[in-house]
Scaffold this active site. Sequence first.
Site, PDB file in Angstrom:
ATOM      1  N   VAL A  12       0.826  -1.210   0.000  1.00 18.30           N
ATOM      2  CA  VAL A  12       0.000   0.000   0.000  1.00 18.30           C
ATOM      3  C   VAL A  12       0.861   1.262   0.000  1.00 18.30           C
ATOM      4  O   VAL A  12       0.633   2.181  -0.797  1.00 18.30           O
ATOM      5  CB  VAL A  12      -0.950  -0.008   1.222  1.00 18.30           C
ATOM      6  CG1 VAL A  12      -1.602   1.348   1.418  1.00 18.30           C
ATOM      7  CG2 VAL A  12      -2.021  -1.067   1.021  1.00 18.30           C
ATOM      8  N   THR A 126      -5.270  -0.481   7.519  1.00 17.14           N
ATOM      9  CA  THR A 126      -6.595  -0.937   7.957  1.00 17.14           C
ATOM     10  C   THR A 126      -6.533  -1.146   9.463  1.00 17.14           C
ATOM     11  O   THR A 126      -5.795  -2.016   9.940  1.00 17.14           O
ATOM     12  CB  THR A 126      -6.948  -2.253   7.248  1.00 17.14           C
ATOM     13  OG1 THR A 126      -6.894  -2.020   5.832  1.00 17.14           O
ATOM     14  CG2 THR A 126      -8.327  -2.740   7.642  1.00 17.14           C
ATOM     15  N   CYS A 265      -5.124  -9.630   3.692  1.00 12.23           N
ATOM     16  CA  CYS A 265      -6.192  -8.735   4.146  1.00 12.23           C
ATOM     17  C   CYS A 265      -7.485  -9.424   4.573  1.00 12.23           C
ATOM     18  O   CYS A 265      -7.872  -9.328   5.727  1.00 12.23           O
ATOM     19  CB  CYS A 265      -6.437  -7.687   3.085  1.00 12.23           C
ATOM     20  SG  CYS A 265      -4.984  -6.627   2.948  1.00 12.23           S
TER      21      CYS A 265
END
Length: 469
Positions: A12, A126, A265
């Site tokens: 990311v 996250t 994830c």
Amino acid sequence: MKNITVIGVGYVGLVTGTCFADMGNRVVCLDVNDERIANLQQGVMPIYEPGLEEMVRRNVSAGRLSFTTSYQDALNDPDAPAELVFIAVGTPEGVDGEADLRYVRSASESIAEVADHPTIIVNKSTVPVGTGDWVSDIVVHKQATTVPFSVVSNPEFLREGSAISDFLNPDRVVLGSLDRSAAECVAQLYFPLRAPIMLTDLRTAEMIKYASNAFLATKISFINEIANICEALGADVKEVAIGMGYDKRIGRAFLDAGLGYGGSCFPKDVSALAHMANVQGKHPQMLQAVMQINADQRRNVVTKVRDLTNGLENKSIGILGLAFKPNTDDIRESPGVDLVRMFQQEGALVKVYDPVAMQNAARVLKDVHLCEGPYELAEGCDAIVLTTEWNEFKNLDLLRVRRTMRLPIFIDGRNLYDPNAMYEMGFIYRGLGRGYGLPPLNGHSAKTDGTGNSAKQKNHPTPGTNDGK
Ligand code: NAD
Ligand code: UGA
């Protein structure tokens, strides 16, 4: 043009930093991993992501993108002090499914200790609902002198393997903050992407990310449950998914049955959401079922192979695919890697091949035969399990594969191949949820075509009857 610092150069962080640089901003990417930064300074990517290397090179040459391990250099360049500091560090699964926030904590502490001017801290990792407030507290407590800052939650929705295109063409940008002007400042960064921008509060933004991932994981587990029912009843889940997908309320995406979701994830985020619910005294029954079905998909494949090979002790099993999905080298929670271990536990000898993830796999797998290609893998195998639908596997010379196997058992964990074509080539072929190779409901044995596969659909019962007549 804004001055941006991105903390963490993983999937990311590196994509975010590079794309913002490509959009004309000045970006410094920072990581505590010296080797990653030294490599990036030499143009060597720490991850495999299509298109990334070229984009990094272009922006480094243009002077918009640089890499450092120093928080001081990344935040306080006198010529270009960072206005926006993105946190994109890992939040792996911790104890009892809870998200492990140690990296977020340490990044927040470093920002607090070093930043000598007002900043907006943008959380892209996250993180559990409430983490934005927690980050604020950490910064307040760690600052030596009071320097104003705001916290914005900006969850990321990119997928590995198509990360650049996802980042540059988002379905939406979500920004959560108690400080509206800070959120609007971050929004300006995204204006060129012409995506819908949703401004909300911190906790809601954090929850949107978990709810989105959990919903996608739910779609996958739902279709896998349907696949298992299809298999018992002689229906074809691939066609079922197409038929369902025409309904706009349902949509075709994320209805590919197979080995279930892996990656860094969905597994951890569904667990973390369930953990948040449990802590609040809620009972996340659907999330529990989603996780259970996902784990079962892998176990079911081992059972299938064990049944077909008459036990796994000393059997040679080939695993085709180790990345958790195509176009990435990421093997976190990968079904392929999991299956290697499950087969090994039952005494099988395992051969593996993946077009990109071999190096990563070699670091974590023991006693496997690392193959140079799919044909070497096939030699002498009692069964092959395809676990990742790489393009390279779509046009294999399957006859060549079949000829060199000891037994022609092929489990297609991603339903990549046409069952009829596989039968014709002489494979004992099993997809997942494709309703082939099973006796009819009334218990009479199905006609077989000599490959261990029952003849096609005609041998399956008429829907709605119990006896197949
Ligand atoms: P990653 O593990 O690939 O990379 C994390 C990087 O952060 C590592 O290079 C690590 O060295 C660095 N780091 C750790 N602590 C640090 C610190 N204190 N200071 C500086 N650097 C530090 O992680 P990732 O896959 O990019 O995921 C990052 C976050 O984004 C996670 O919360 C993840 O859930 C979320 N996310 C990931 C994806 C994805 O596709 N991978 C997509 C959307 C959201
Ligand atoms: C996923 C989400 O799609 C992203 O929106 C999100 O940003 C990201 O997680 C994240 O939060 O990190 P990613 O894990 O990169 O992205 O990959 P996906 O394409 O979503 O696939 C996840 C897993 O589900 C893979 O193992 C894939 O094989 C599996 N999958 C996917 C299925 O089994 N069936 C499907 O129909 C789709």
